[in-house]
Design a protein around this motif. Structure first.
Motif, PDB file in Angstrom:
ATOM      1  N   GLN A 207      10.103  18.387  16.771  1.00  0.00           N
ATOM      2  CA  GLN A 207      10.727  19.665  17.130  1.00  0.00           C
ATOM      3  C   GLN A 207      10.775  20.662  15.978  1.00  0.00           C
ATOM      4  OE1 GLN A 207      11.476  20.208  20.476  1.00  0.00           O
ATOM      5  NE2 GLN A 207      10.398  18.254  20.520  1.00  0.00           N
ATOM      6  N   TYR A 208       9.972  20.424  14.934  1.00  0.00           N
ATOM      7  CA  TYR A 208       9.845  21.404  13.854  1.00  0.00           C
ATOM      8  C   TYR A 208       8.699  22.364  14.181  1.00  0.00           C
ATOM      9  CZ  TYR A 208      13.080  18.856  10.841  1.00  0.00           C
ATOM     10  OH  TYR A 208      14.200  18.272  10.320  1.00  0.00           O
ATOM     11  N   GLY A 230      15.660  25.133  14.714  1.00  0.00           N
ATOM     12  CA  GLY A 230      16.724  25.571  15.608  1.00  0.00           C
ATOM     13  C   GLY A 230      16.715  27.048  15.949  1.00  0.00           C
ATOM     14  N   LEU A 231      15.846  27.820  15.306  1.00  0.00           N
ATOM     15  CA  LEU A 231      15.835  29.259  15.541  1.00  0.00           C
ATOM     16  C   LEU A 231      15.208  29.605  16.892  1.00  0.00           C
ATOM     17  CD1 LEU A 231      16.808  31.699  13.885  1.00  0.00           C
ATOM     18  CD2 LEU A 231      14.451  32.031  13.126  1.00  0.00           C
ATOM     19  N   PRO A 250      14.128  33.966  21.631  1.00  0.00           N
ATOM     20  CA  PRO A 250      14.154  32.534  21.279  1.00  0.00           C
ATOM     21  C   PRO A 250      14.526  31.592  22.411  1.00  0.00           C
ATOM     22  CG  PRO A 250      16.086  33.648  20.430  1.00  0.00           C
ATOM     23  CD  PRO A 250      15.207  34.716  20.982  1.00  0.00           C
ATOM     24  N   HIS A 251      15.257  32.085  23.420  1.00  0.00           N
ATOM     25  CA  HIS A 251      15.731  31.208  24.492  1.00  0.00           C
ATOM     26  C   HIS A 251      15.430  31.839  25.852  1.00  0.00           C
ATOM     27  CE1 HIS A 251      17.760  29.503  21.064  1.00  0.00           C
ATOM     28  NE2 HIS A 251      18.537  30.567  20.937  1.00  0.00           N
ATOM     29  N   LYS A 267       6.065  37.118   7.359  1.00  0.00           N
ATOM     30  CA  LYS A 267       7.369  36.474   7.180  1.00  0.00           C
ATOM     31  C   LYS A 267       8.180  36.566   8.465  1.00  0.00           C
ATOM     32  CE  LYS A 267       7.690  37.321   2.200  1.00  0.00           C
ATOM     33  NZ  LYS A 267       8.479  37.964   1.116  1.00  0.00           N
ATOM     34  N   PHE A 268       8.859  35.466   8.789  1.00  0.00           N
ATOM     35  CA  PHE A 268       9.712  35.429   9.964  1.00  0.00           C
ATOM     36  C   PHE A 268      11.107  35.931   9.605  1.00  0.00           C
ATOM     37  CE2 PHE A 268       6.350  32.613  11.284  1.00  0.00           C
ATOM     38  CZ  PHE A 268       6.263  32.812  12.657  1.00  0.00           C
ATOM     39  N   ARG A 269      11.712  36.638  10.546  1.00  0.00           N
ATOM     40  CA  ARG A 269      13.057  37.173  10.356  1.00  0.00           C
ATOM     41  C   ARG A 269      13.805  37.149  11.676  1.00  0.00           C
ATOM     42  NH1 ARG A 269       9.272  40.940   9.244  1.00  0.00           N
ATOM     43  NH2 ARG A 269       9.840  41.196   7.070  1.00  0.00           N
ATOM     44  N   LYS A 270      15.103  37.099  11.594  1.00  0.00           N
ATOM     45  CA  LYS A 270      15.956  37.139  12.773  1.00  0.00           C
ATOM     46  C   LYS A 270      16.553  38.534  12.889  1.00  0.00           C
ATOM     47  CE  LYS A 270      20.042  35.064  12.892  1.00  0.00           C
ATOM     48  NZ  LYS A 270      21.074  33.999  12.983  1.00  0.00           N
TER      49      LYS A 270
END
Length: 397
Positions: A207-208, A230-231, A250-251, A267-270
């Motif tokens: 799950q990574y 988990g993101l 994400p969901h 680069k990933f960002r939230k």
């Protein structure tokens, strides 16, 4: 910005050259005004060299070839019966595999899935018009960008990027193999470098998340840092490309943020959403702005826009109130005619909302307008290429 100004200047020069030709000796020298259907059927049969020259025939051809209106592409099932019209259909893998696999290429293909035809659908005046792109494949559509289409079937060969109009294509090396529900392909143009990127985001057995990127013209996938554990929980869909990044919700529902990856910095960002998303809320690109379409009530949708990746400047752009149930309408894309395209999740019917007329219309679907596999993908036909040099292309049809 400098590149954009130079490109705009070159485009303006081309148009001025066309105007001079038309106004030569005070006479308008142009091709007979043909219906768009006739122009389309003519241009799609030309070899790539002729297509480039055809852009100088007259303004309508130039504009048609440079960029047509936004539509939807999808895959339909081949009937298996050969007709005269099938003589112009090109089979992507059947062209590529003989030189790479050898004499047993046909037996390798026949054990896999059915042959699928690439179709293009325009939406005009509340009706759908479906045209064949004269292309068949054993893969699925993963993404599209600037008239280029990313096809993928890892069991046969690596991902294929192809321009359905010019038949130029390139086959990429296989990346990491993952289940379709545990991966997502993104496809975008980097304005700074002038190159196209394919991004492969995938989840492993633990799950990574992993992420690998390949630029068109390269033969190597580069590993980059993926989103933190988990993101993200849902994959299986292509991200929305807008404001210089790729964006994922994400969901399935109850997302308080979106996960974005910069096309340039990788680069990933939230980025925080202005409100928690519901099941049928979604992201779309709207005239270069990232838009979050959210359901307010049974007949109201709000459209919020974001101009940059800061995430703190969400602006309410539109509030849509209509006399019909909108709770299960999923925002799909925004057409070049300033219309929002939505899909009803229950019966897969399509709707358009006209921002100028403030009118919601159900699309009258023509025969053969439903995907056999996958879903609709926003697309426009063009003669764009990913390289200035010589590229491999499909045989002229």
């Amino acid at each position: 910005m400098i590149q954009a100004r130079d490109f705009a200047k070159k485009e303006q020069t081309k148009e001025e050259e066309i105007e001079k030709i038309e106004e030569n000796d005070g006479k308008r020298l142009c091709v007979l005004d043909l219906p768009n259907d006739c122009i389309y059927e003519t241009l799609i049969k030309l070899p790539v060299e002729s297509l480039r020259k055809s852009s100088l025939v007259c303004k309508p051809w130039y504009k048609h070839l440079r960029r047509s209106d936004m539509g939807l592409i999808f895959l339909s099932k081949s009937t298996g019966r050969r007709t005269k019209s099938d003589e112009n259909v090109f089979h992507v893998e059947r062209h590529y595999l003989p030189s790479k696999v050898g004499a047993n290429w046909k037996s390798r293909i026949d054990q896999y899935e059915v042959e699928l035809n690439l179709q293009f659908m325009e939406i005009r005046d509340g009706k759908s018009m479906v045209r064949s792109l004269k292309l068949s494949t054993y893969g699925e559509i993963r993404a599209a960008c600037n008239g280029l289409v990313l096809l993928e079937n890892s069991r046969i060969c690596g991902p294929i990027v192809i321009n359905p109009v010019t038949r130029e294509y390139t086959v990429l090396r296989r990346g990491t193999i993952a289940h379709p529900l545990n991966e997502s392909y993104g496809f975008a143009f980097n304005d700074r470098t002038g190159k196209y990127k394919v991004v492969h985001l995938f989840r492993d057995s633990l799950q990574y998340f992993g992420c690998e990127i390949i630029e068109l013209g390269s033969q190597t996938w580069r590993a980059v840092d993926g989103p933190t554990f988990g993101l993200l929980s849902q994959l299986g869909k292509a991200p929305v490309v807008s404001i210089g990044a790729m964006h994922w919700l994400p969901h399935v529902e109850n997302s308080e943020y979106m996960v974005s990856m910069g096309i340039d910095d990788e680069k990933f960002r939230k980025i925080q959403l202005l409100k928690t998303s519901r099941q049928y809320d979604g992201l779309v690109d709207m005239a270069g702005l990232l838009s979050f379409v959210t359901h307010v009530s049974y007949n109201q949708l709000d459209v919020w826009t974001l101009k940059d990746l800061d995430g703190s400047k969400w602006i309410l752009k539109h509030s849509i109130t209509v006399g019909m149930l909108t709770l299960c309408m999923v925002p799909f894309c925004c057409s070049s005619r300033n219309k929002l395209v939505l899909k009803r999740d229950i019966n897969k019917t399509l709707f358009t909302y006209d921002f100028e007329k403030k009118e919601m219309r159900e699309i009258e679907m023509s025969e053969g307008a439903s995907p056999y596999v996958g879903s609709y993908v926003p697309h426009f036909n063009s003669i764009v290429s990913w390289t200035k040099g010589r590229v491999q292309r499909l045989e002229d049809v």
